[in-house]
Each structure stands twice: as structure tokens, then as C-alpha cells.
Design a protein around this motif. Sequence first.
Motif, PDB file in Angstrom:
ATOM      1  N   GLU A  16      34.524  38.135  57.981  1.00 49.98           N
ATOM      2  CA  GLU A  16      34.546  36.706  58.287  1.00 49.98           C
ATOM      3  C   GLU A  16      35.835  36.069  57.776  1.00 49.98           C
ATOM      4  O   GLU A  16      36.404  35.180  58.407  1.00 49.98           O
ATOM      5  N   ARG A  17      36.285  36.579  56.630  1.00 51.01           N
ATOM      6  CA  ARG A  17      37.486  36.011  56.021  1.00 51.01           C
ATOM      7  C   ARG A  17      38.016  36.966  54.967  1.00 51.01           C
ATOM      8  O   ARG A  17      37.268  37.724  54.367  1.00 51.01           O
ATOM      9  N   VAL A  18      39.340  36.928  54.751  1.00 52.03           N
ATOM     10  CA  VAL A  18      39.969  37.601  53.619  1.00 52.03           C
ATOM     11  C   VAL A  18      40.170  36.543  52.540  1.00 52.03           C
ATOM     12  O   VAL A  18      40.774  35.495  52.793  1.00 52.03           O
ATOM     13  N   VAL A  19      39.640  36.798  51.342  1.00 50.99           N
ATOM     14  CA  VAL A  19      39.767  35.861  50.229  1.00 50.99           C
ATOM     15  C   VAL A  19      40.629  36.515  49.151  1.00 50.99           C
ATOM     16  O   VAL A  19      40.266  37.561  48.603  1.00 50.99           O
ATOM     17  N   ILE A  20      41.774  35.913  48.872  1.00 51.60           N
ATOM     18  CA  ILE A  20      42.693  36.426  47.852  1.00 51.60           C
ATOM     19  C   ILE A  20      42.549  35.574  46.604  1.00 51.60           C
ATOM     20  O   ILE A  20      42.744  34.353  46.647  1.00 51.60           O
ATOM     21  N   LEU A  21      42.184  36.198  45.484  1.00 53.55           N
ATOM     22  CA  LEU A  21      42.054  35.492  44.216  1.00 53.55           C
ATOM     23  C   LEU A  21      43.390  35.489  43.485  1.00 53.55           C
ATOM     24  O   LEU A  21      44.001  36.539  43.268  1.00 53.55           O
ATOM     25  N   SER A  22      43.826  34.300  43.107  1.00 53.80           N
ATOM     26  CA  SER A  22      45.117  34.123  42.434  1.00 53.80           C
ATOM     27  C   SER A  22      44.857  33.482  41.077  1.00 53.80           C
ATOM     28  O   SER A  22      44.456  32.315  41.011  1.00 53.80           O
ATOM     29  N   PRO A  23      45.050  34.204  39.969  1.00 60.44           N
ATOM     30  CA  PRO A  23      44.772  33.599  38.661  1.00 60.44           C
ATOM     31  C   PRO A  23      45.556  32.312  38.423  1.00 60.44           C
ATOM     32  O   PRO A  23      45.030  31.348  37.873  1.00 60.44           O
ATOM     33  N   VAL A 152      40.178  40.161  47.625  1.00 56.48           N
ATOM     34  CA  VAL A 152      41.398  40.804  47.119  1.00 56.48           C
ATOM     35  C   VAL A 152      41.701  40.206  45.748  1.00 56.48           C
ATOM     36  O   VAL A 152      41.960  39.006  45.626  1.00 56.48           O
ATOM     37  N   SER A 153      41.664  41.043  44.717  1.00 61.75           N
ATOM     38  CA  SER A 153      41.741  40.583  43.327  1.00 61.75           C
ATOM     39  C   SER A 153      42.891  41.256  42.593  1.00 61.75           C
ATOM     40  O   SER A 153      43.256  42.398  42.903  1.00 61.75           O
ATOM     41  N   PRO A 154      43.452  40.594  41.577  1.00 57.41           N
ATOM     42  CA  PRO A 154      44.433  41.298  40.734  1.00 57.41           C
ATOM     43  C   PRO A 154      43.777  42.465  40.011  1.00 57.41           C
ATOM     44  O   PRO A 154      42.600  42.419  39.661  1.00 57.41           O
ATOM     45  N   LEU A 155      44.583  43.483  39.776  1.00 58.62           N
ATOM     46  CA  LEU A 155      44.108  44.648  39.027  1.00 58.62           C
ATOM     47  C   LEU A 155      44.204  44.413  37.528  1.00 58.62           C
ATOM     48  O   LEU A 155      43.450  44.992  36.744  1.00 58.62           O
ATOM     49  N   GLY A 156      45.123  43.553  37.118  1.00 62.44           N
ATOM     50  CA  GLY A 156      45.270  43.249  35.694  1.00 62.44           C
ATOM     51  C   GLY A 156      46.418  43.973  35.032  1.00 62.44           C
ATOM     52  O   GLY A 156      46.482  44.044  33.792  1.00 62.44           O
ATOM     53  N   ILE A 157      47.360  44.506  35.831  1.00 63.73           N
ATOM     54  CA  ILE A 157      48.542  45.144  35.245  1.00 63.73           C
ATOM     55  C   ILE A 157      49.343  44.075  34.506  1.00 63.73           C
ATOM     56  O   ILE A 157      49.573  42.984  35.010  1.00 63.73           O
ATOM     57  N   GLY A 158      49.777  44.397  33.296  1.00 61.02           N
ATOM     58  CA  GLY A 158      50.439  43.427  32.441  1.00 61.02           C
ATOM     59  C   GLY A 158      49.504  42.887  31.384  1.00 61.02           C
ATOM     60  O   GLY A 158      49.931  42.371  30.367  1.00 61.02           O
ATOM     61  N   ASP A 159      48.166  42.980  31.656  1.00 62.39           N
ATOM     62  CA  ASP A 159      47.132  42.673  30.657  1.00 62.39           C
ATOM     63  C   ASP A 159      47.021  41.192  30.328  1.00 62.39           C
ATOM     64  O   ASP A 159      46.503  40.835  29.274  1.00 62.39           O
ATOM     65  N   HIS A 160      47.479  40.304  31.230  1.00 61.47           N
ATOM     66  CA  HIS A 160      47.298  38.870  30.993  1.00 61.47           C
ATOM     67  C   HIS A 160      45.805  38.562  31.034  1.00 61.47           C
ATOM     68  O   HIS A 160      45.086  39.007  31.929  1.00 61.47           O
ATOM     69  N   ASP A 162      44.060  35.968  31.886  1.00 65.71           N
ATOM     70  CA  ASP A 162      43.529  35.335  33.094  1.00 65.71           C
ATOM     71  C   ASP A 162      43.419  36.333  34.242  1.00 65.71           C
ATOM     72  O   ASP A 162      42.503  36.231  35.068  1.00 65.71           O
ATOM     73  N   HIS A 163      44.309  37.299  34.315  1.00 66.42           N
ATOM     74  CA  HIS A 163      44.223  38.344  35.335  1.00 66.42           C
ATOM     75  C   HIS A 163      43.042  39.260  35.045  1.00 66.42           C
ATOM     76  O   HIS A 163      42.333  39.684  35.970  1.00 66.42           O
ATOM     77  N   GLN A 164      42.835  39.580  33.765  1.00 61.84           N
ATOM     78  CA  GLN A 164      41.692  40.427  33.410  1.00 61.84           C
ATOM     79  C   GLN A 164      40.365  39.748  33.760  1.00 61.84           C
ATOM     80  O   GLN A 164      39.450  40.394  34.297  1.00 61.84           O
ATOM     81  N   ILE A 165      40.258  38.468  33.439  1.00 61.75           N
ATOM     82  CA  ILE A 165      39.024  37.738  33.738  1.00 61.75           C
ATOM     83  C   ILE A 165      38.780  37.707  35.237  1.00 61.75           C
ATOM     84  O   ILE A 165      37.653  37.918  35.706  1.00 61.75           O
ATOM     85  N   THR A 166      39.837  37.470  36.011  1.00 59.88           N
ATOM     86  CA  THR A 166      39.696  37.432  37.469  1.00 59.88           C
ATOM     87  C   THR A 166      39.175  38.767  37.987  1.00 59.88           C
ATOM     88  O   THR A 166      38.270  38.813  38.840  1.00 59.88           O
ATOM     89  N   ALA A 167      39.735  39.864  37.494  1.00 56.91           N
ATOM     90  CA  ALA A 167      39.302  41.191  37.940  1.00 56.91           C
ATOM     91  C   ALA A 167      37.843  41.455  37.572  1.00 56.91           C
ATOM     92  O   ALA A 167      37.080  42.015  38.374  1.00 56.91           O
ATOM     93  N   ARG A 168      37.432  41.049  36.385  1.00 58.94           N
ATOM     94  CA  ARG A 168      36.040  41.279  35.957  1.00 58.94           C
ATOM     95  C   ARG A 168      35.066  40.472  36.805  1.00 58.94           C
ATOM     96  O   ARG A 168      33.986  40.958  37.176  1.00 58.94           O
ATOM     97  N   VAL A 169      35.426  39.226  37.103  1.00 61.22           N
ATOM     98  CA  VAL A 169      34.556  38.408  37.952  1.00 61.22           C
ATOM     99  C   VAL A 169      34.515  38.980  39.364  1.00 61.22           C
ATOM    100  O   VAL A 169      33.465  39.002  40.018  1.00 61.22           O
ATOM    101  N   ALA A 170      35.647  39.478  39.865  1.00 63.46           N
ATOM    102  CA  ALA A 170      35.680  40.094  41.193  1.00 63.46           C
ATOM    103  C   ALA A 170      34.744  41.288  41.266  1.00 63.46           C
ATOM    104  O   ALA A 170      34.064  41.502  42.283  1.00 63.46           O
ATOM    105  N   LEU A 171      34.670  42.072  40.205  1.00 57.08           N
ATOM    106  CA  LEU A 171      33.743  43.209  40.178  1.00 57.08           C
ATOM    107  C   LEU A 171      32.296  42.736  40.286  1.00 57.08           C
ATOM    108  O   LEU A 171      31.473  43.372  40.951  1.00 57.08           O
ATOM    109  N   ARG A 172      31.971  41.629  39.654  1.00 57.71           N
ATOM    110  CA  ARG A 172      30.610  41.088  39.757  1.00 57.71           C
ATOM    111  C   ARG A 172      30.330  40.604  41.177  1.00 57.71           C
ATOM    112  O   ARG A 172      29.215  40.758  41.685  1.00 57.71           O
ATOM    113  N   LEU A 173      31.333  40.023  41.834  1.00 59.61           N
ATOM    114  CA  LEU A 173      31.158  39.587  43.217  1.00 59.61           C
ATOM    115  C   LEU A 173      30.993  40.791  44.140  1.00 59.61           C
ATOM    116  O   LEU A 173      30.231  40.750  45.109  1.00 59.61           O
ATOM    117  N   ALA A 174      31.694  41.887  43.833  1.00 58.94           N
ATOM    118  CA  ALA A 174      31.546  43.106  44.629  1.00 58.94           C
ATOM    119  C   ALA A 174      30.138  43.671  44.477  1.00 58.94           C
ATOM    120  O   ALA A 174      29.539  44.151  45.444  1.00 58.94           O
TER     121      ALA A 174
END
Length: 287
Positions: A16-23, A152-160, A162-174
Motif C-alpha cells: 500500500e505504501r513504503v514508509v521510511i523512518l527517519s530518526p 524501511v528503518s535505520p540499522l543503527g550503524i554509528g550507534d546513535h 535515536d537510530h537504535q530506538i528507531t530500529a527497536r521500534v521498527a522490529l516491534r512493528l514488524a
Amino acid sequence: MTAASLLELIDFDAYERVVILSPHLDDAALSCGGLLHALQGVPTLVVTLCSGNPPPLLSADGTRRLPPRRGHVSPRIRRAEDIAAMHSIDAAFVHLSFPDAIYRRSLRTDKLIYRSARERWVAPHADDNAYVEELHQLLRRICLDLGPILLVSPLGIGDHVDHQITARVALRLAAAGASLLFYEDFPYVANPDSGRGGGDNPAAALARLQLEPGQRFFVPVDVEGKMRLLRHYVSQVPVLFGSDDGMREAIERAQYDGRPCEMFWRATAPGAARAPRSPARPVRKDS
């Protein structure tokens, strides 16, 4: 690990849509600018999470003021930059009102959770749990009520954080039904010593999420096109790249098979059965 062409193998019409998460207010353009260009005409939504103003503080005289953080640009200015960038590629976008990690305060103590630059490159603090839960509930409503989506979520490379939190929430949405794809965080992936330093990489980022590599994809990047997109972020280019030439060098450094590319990952939990493949493009038969 070898990679496959994302644009050739995934049938975007199946979603239906591509959703890109941007921290933050540049991460989607930085890491997925090539993908965004390629998806023009495909229903796409960029959701920026940390784009709100910092919570105001009360001065001794009772007046409200915004907390200054040295070296950081007003979210109002950054939102205007992102709006111009998204309009330039006809991308739909949403700016959520959560503040950046540098401005978030503990509900217990009212003190900053991440008090120094160094503390942003750590695992999420327990005092951030309320923000994480609120973010999860809001993204469930935005993402999962749309029908089948490719998230589409950040993987968290760089360990910021906010990027880590986004990736963890994306896993819950998956886990709740979204089809999930991770992007390699740029420019951290182009300079492994940036972010928290120490040579961070996709394998380490997957391990932090307790995931194993599944399938890797590439999207070729038009260097000039991506630079035009990123130039809208006037406040960020000098900080991230130093100059226009530095930006070009960083984009060209992120390569696959000898050409500039953006990289994406499917991943699985250790020991789990392989996740079903994403819908493939139908093969056209010659008439």
C-alpha cells in the motif's frame, strides 16, 4: 555478502505504501536519497521522529525559554530544510513532535537524559522508556492502519541512540505485521570511525539488535542527484561533510560492485526460520 538489486527484486506494487523512518530531519535523505529518487511515483511516506521543538524551561523569573545546546541548530530551521528537500522529490512526509535525544528529560528527575555528546552514542537509557513506548504506539497507528506496507528503518550503524530506538521500534512493528527492511546509516557507514567510533559496521549493528544477516540489497546512487537533495540541508552539510567536495567524496566512498550505492538488509532472529521473501516483481514474458 553479495547483494541483489532492490529495485529489480521487490515488487513495490504489492504494498500500500513504503514508509521510511527517519530518526532526524536529514537521515532519510542521507541514507535513502537514491531510493527516494527511484520510488518517485510509488506511494512513499517519510516519517521523521525527532523533529519537535525542545521542551521549554522556566527561568527564575517564571518566563519560558528554550534550552540552548551548543552547536545545534533550531528544529524550526531544520524542519524548513527538510520540507524543501522532500518537496524537491515529491515525497510525502510527516514531522513528529518528539524532541531530539539531546533535549529529552527524565520524567523522574526532570534532568537531561543524555547530558553530553558522548552519551548519545550509548544504548537507550531506562529514563527514555516512556518516549519509546509513546513512539511505538504512535507509529503503530501511522504505519499499521495503512494496509500492507514496506517499512524501511535505520540499522543503527554509528550507534546513535535515536537510530537504535528507531530500529527497536521498527522490529516491534514488524512483529505486528509490517514487512521490514533496514538501511545502512549514512554517513556513518562511509566513515566507520564516525558516530561512537571504533569501526562500527552492519554486522555489529545487527548483533546489537540480536539479529542475523538475511539478504542484502543495493540501490545505485546518482551522485549529482543525491548531492542536489542533500544541499537543501544547509545547516548540516558543513557539520557532516565540511564542504561540497567532502559530501561528494563521502557519497562516492559508499560503494558496491564498483559504483556508489545505498545498501539495505533483511534480517532474521538467531535460530529462527527464514522470513518469507518480499514480493518479487512479476516476470514479464515476451509476447
